[in-house]
Design an enzyme around this catalytic site. Structure first.
Site, mmCIF file in Angstrom:
data_model
loop_
_atom_site.group_PDB
_atom_site.id
_atom_site.type_symbol
_atom_site.label_atom_id
_atom_site.label_comp_id
_atom_site.label_asym_id
_atom_site.label_seq_id
_atom_site.Cartn_x
_atom_site.Cartn_y
_atom_site.Cartn_z
ATOM 1 C CG ASP A 37 1.941 -0.319 32.622
ATOM 2 O OD1 ASP A 37 2.873 0.501 32.618
ATOM 3 O OD2 ASP A 37 2.070 -1.487 32.154
ATOM 4 C CG ASP A 54 -2.414 -4.120 25.065
ATOM 5 O OD1 ASP A 54 -2.116 -3.193 24.283
ATOM 6 O OD2 ASP A 54 -1.790 -5.194 25.118
ATOM 7 N N GLY A 76 5.296 1.997 25.952
ATOM 8 C CA GLY A 76 5.975 1.655 24.711
ATOM 9 C C GLY A 76 6.908 0.482 24.920
ATOM 10 C CB SER A 114 14.059 7.910 22.291
ATOM 11 O OG SER A 114 15.376 7.374 22.339
ATOM 12 C CG ASN A 115 19.353 9.546 23.279
ATOM 13 O OD1 ASN A 115 18.830 8.449 23.105
ATOM 14 N ND2 ASN A 115 20.455 9.698 23.992
ATOM 15 C CG HIS A 116 17.945 5.590 20.592
ATOM 16 N ND1 HIS A 116 19.290 5.375 20.405
ATOM 17 C CD2 HIS A 116 17.673 5.189 21.868
ATOM 18 C CE1 HIS A 116 19.814 4.838 21.512
ATOM 19 N NE2 HIS A 116 18.853 4.722 22.399
ATOM 20 C CE1 TYR A 139 12.116 2.714 22.063
ATOM 21 C CE2 TYR A 139 14.025 4.109 21.646
ATOM 22 C CZ TYR A 139 12.988 3.712 22.467
ATOM 23 O OH TYR A 139 12.818 4.320 23.693
ATOM 24 C CE LYS A 143 10.189 6.070 22.083
ATOM 25 N NZ LYS A 143 9.020 5.999 22.990
ATOM 26 N NE ARG A 177 24.274 6.820 23.665
ATOM 27 C CZ ARG A 177 23.023 6.638 24.060
ATOM 28 N NH1 ARG A 177 22.764 5.853 25.102
ATOM 29 N NH2 ARG A 177 22.031 7.212 23.440
HETATM 30 N N1 NAD Z 1 14.448 4.542 30.058
HETATM 31 C C1 NAD Z 1 15.099 5.263 29.154
HETATM 32 O O1 NAD Z 1 16.314 5.479 29.244
HETATM 33 C C2 NAD Z 1 14.346 5.860 27.996
HETATM 34 C C3 NAD Z 1 15.068 6.580 27.047
HETATM 35 C C4 NAD Z 1 14.396 7.150 25.970
HETATM 36 C C5 NAD Z 1 13.014 7.009 25.864
HETATM 37 N N2 NAD Z 1 12.339 6.280 26.786
HETATM 38 C C6 NAD Z 1 10.886 6.107 26.592
HETATM 39 O O2 NAD Z 1 10.220 6.402 27.792
HETATM 40 C C7 NAD Z 1 9.066 5.565 27.928
HETATM 41 C C8 NAD Z 1 9.092 4.888 29.294
HETATM 42 O O3 NAD Z 1 10.321 4.192 29.420
HETATM 43 P P1 NAD Z 1 10.662 3.319 30.709
HETATM 44 O O4 NAD Z 1 12.126 3.323 30.856
HETATM 45 O O5 NAD Z 1 9.796 3.707 31.858
HETATM 46 O O6 NAD Z 1 10.245 1.887 30.142
HETATM 47 P P2 NAD Z 1 9.529 0.690 30.905
HETATM 48 O O7 NAD Z 1 9.636 -0.492 30.019
HETATM 49 O O8 NAD Z 1 10.020 0.583 32.303
HETATM 50 O O9 NAD Z 1 8.011 1.207 30.953
HETATM 51 C C9 NAD Z 1 7.155 1.112 29.838
HETATM 52 C C10 NAD Z 1 5.796 0.725 30.362
HETATM 53 O O10 NAD Z 1 4.914 0.612 29.241
HETATM 54 C C11 NAD Z 1 4.052 -0.472 29.508
HETATM 55 N N3 NAD Z 1 3.524 -0.999 28.273
HETATM 56 C C12 NAD Z 1 4.202 -1.655 27.290
HETATM 57 N N4 NAD Z 1 3.362 -2.070 26.345
HETATM 58 C C13 NAD Z 1 2.124 -1.680 26.730
HETATM 59 C C14 NAD Z 1 0.828 -1.822 26.159
HETATM 60 N N5 NAD Z 1 0.651 -2.493 25.009
HETATM 61 N N6 NAD Z 1 -0.207 -1.284 26.805
HETATM 62 C C15 NAD Z 1 -0.041 -0.638 27.973
HETATM 63 N N7 NAD Z 1 1.158 -0.479 28.577
HETATM 64 C C16 NAD Z 1 2.224 -0.990 27.952
HETATM 65 C C17 NAD Z 1 4.922 -1.518 30.193
HETATM 66 O O11 NAD Z 1 4.147 -2.439 30.931
HETATM 67 C C18 NAD Z 1 5.793 -0.642 31.069
HETATM 68 O O12 NAD Z 1 5.288 -0.527 32.384
HETATM 69 C C19 NAD Z 1 9.108 4.588 26.747
HETATM 70 O O13 NAD Z 1 8.223 5.047 25.745
HETATM 71 C C20 NAD Z 1 10.530 4.670 26.249
HETATM 72 O O14 NAD Z 1 10.624 4.424 24.856
HETATM 73 C C21 NAD Z 1 12.971 5.702 27.840
#
Ligand code: NAD
Length: 273
Positions: A37, A54, A76, A114-116, A139, A143, A177
């Site tokens: 991360d 990163d 992401g 994602s469901n999006h 977004y 995906k 939702r």
């Molecule tokens: N939470 C939800 O409801 C949900 C729904 C659909 C999809 N997702 C997907 O699931 C994944 C995780 O979601 P989450 O809820 O844990 O989000 P989150 O924001 O809590 O975690 C994402 C992590 O990615 C890290 N990150 C961001 N940019 C980065 C980079 N450039 N380099 C390295 N690390 C980086 C962030 O530091 C963070 O810890 C995402 O890809 C998100 O799009 C989440």
């Protein structure tokens, strides 16, 4: 099958909400977890190692892929981001993670989609991953792009993958939702676990939801994968009602948002174009 005893699994975005749940749920059985991360990853167990980097840093990515058999790609931008963030992390970063994995000989990729990706379908329509994508936002477009990349990696390079079209991941449902779209911490752990263990998932797209009474999706790939979610947002109906959520509307097929993507499908495009 990826072997929990012997194979190393890399989790990107490991410091995030889903990454933290996965660590808690997987580290008891998956013996070799590498976590990465851009933020610090707290409280490492004996079988966890962390690389703070990163995902835009390709050299760092190439280094962390060494001896990795499977990647769970979560990193992401979600929530607040600029167009540049989206391109840098959700597009270029995703490409670099997948490409670095391919060149390192990684055999399986689990991708947090994602469901999006299908958020523009009407909520009254019961949808499945077999239908064409209808992303509700940029977004969601990125995906879908990740899912399509993985189809290419399967067809050209035989890399197996499971794209998880995650709904609303939270400890509890948060709104009307999420009565349909909730994914619980326990079920996300199970979903990733079976996605890693399956002998040959091919290139699969699955909906990442709990066993919600009000699911508006039908997903034969759950059975293919052996995914048997146990949680149901319906059990939080009274809690939501007390908080002022209209939990009765869906009984009459009256949803606050007319599409699967909820507010994403109607709100002004974010980030603005
Ligand atoms: N939470 C939800 O409801 C949900 C729904 C659909 C999809 N997702 C997907 O699931 C994944 C995780 O979601 P989450 O809820 O844990 O989000 P989150 O924001 O809590 O975690 C994402 C992590 O990615 C890290 N990150 C961001 N940019 C980065 C980079 N450039 N380099 C390295 N690390 C980086 C962030 O530091 C963070 O810890 C995402 O890809 C998100 O799009 C989440």
């Amino acid at each position: 099958m990826i072997n929990p005893e012997t194979d190393r699994v890399l989790i990107t975005g490991a410091a995030g909400a889903i990454g933290t749940a996965l660590r808690a749920g997987l580290r008891g059985t998956w013996r070799h977890l590498r976590l990465t991360d851009v933020r610090p990853v707290a409280d490492l167990a004996n079988n966890e190692e962390a690389v703070i980097a990163d995902i835009a840093d390709r050299a760092a990515l190439d280094g962390m892929m060494r001896d990795v058999r499977a990647v769970v790609h979560l990193a992401g931008m979600i929530g607040h981001y600029t167009l540049e963030d989206l391109f840098r992390v959700n597009a270029r970063g995703l490409f670099d993670v997948f490409e670095s994995a391919r060149l390192a000989g990684v055999e399986r990729i689990i991708f947090a989609s994602s469901n999006h990706a299908f958020g523009c379908y009407p909520i009254t329509e019961t949808v499945s991953p077999a239908l064409p994508p209808r992303p509700d936002s940029l977004y969601g477009v990125f995906k879908v792009w990740g899912e399509v990349m993985l189809q290419n990696y399967y067809d050209r390079h035989a890399i197996r993958s499971v794209s998880l079209r995650i709904g609303t991941y939270r400890s509890k449902p948060i709104d009307q939702r999420s009565l349909a779209t909730w994914l619980s911490p326990r079920d996300v752990v199970h979903l990733v676990d079976v996605s890693l263990r399956h002998p040959d998932p091919g290139c699969l797209i699955v909906n990442g939801y709990s066993n919600n009474t009000r699911l508006k999706t039908r997903d034969p790939n759950w059975a293919t994968l052996g995914y048997q979610p146990r949680d149901d947002a319906e059990n939080f109906r009274d809690v939501l009602r007390v908080r002022g959520v209209d939990v009765d509307g869906p009984d009459r097929e009256e949803w606050e948002w007319p599409e699967h993507g909820g507010s994403h499908a109607r709100a002004p495009e974010h980030p603005p174009r």
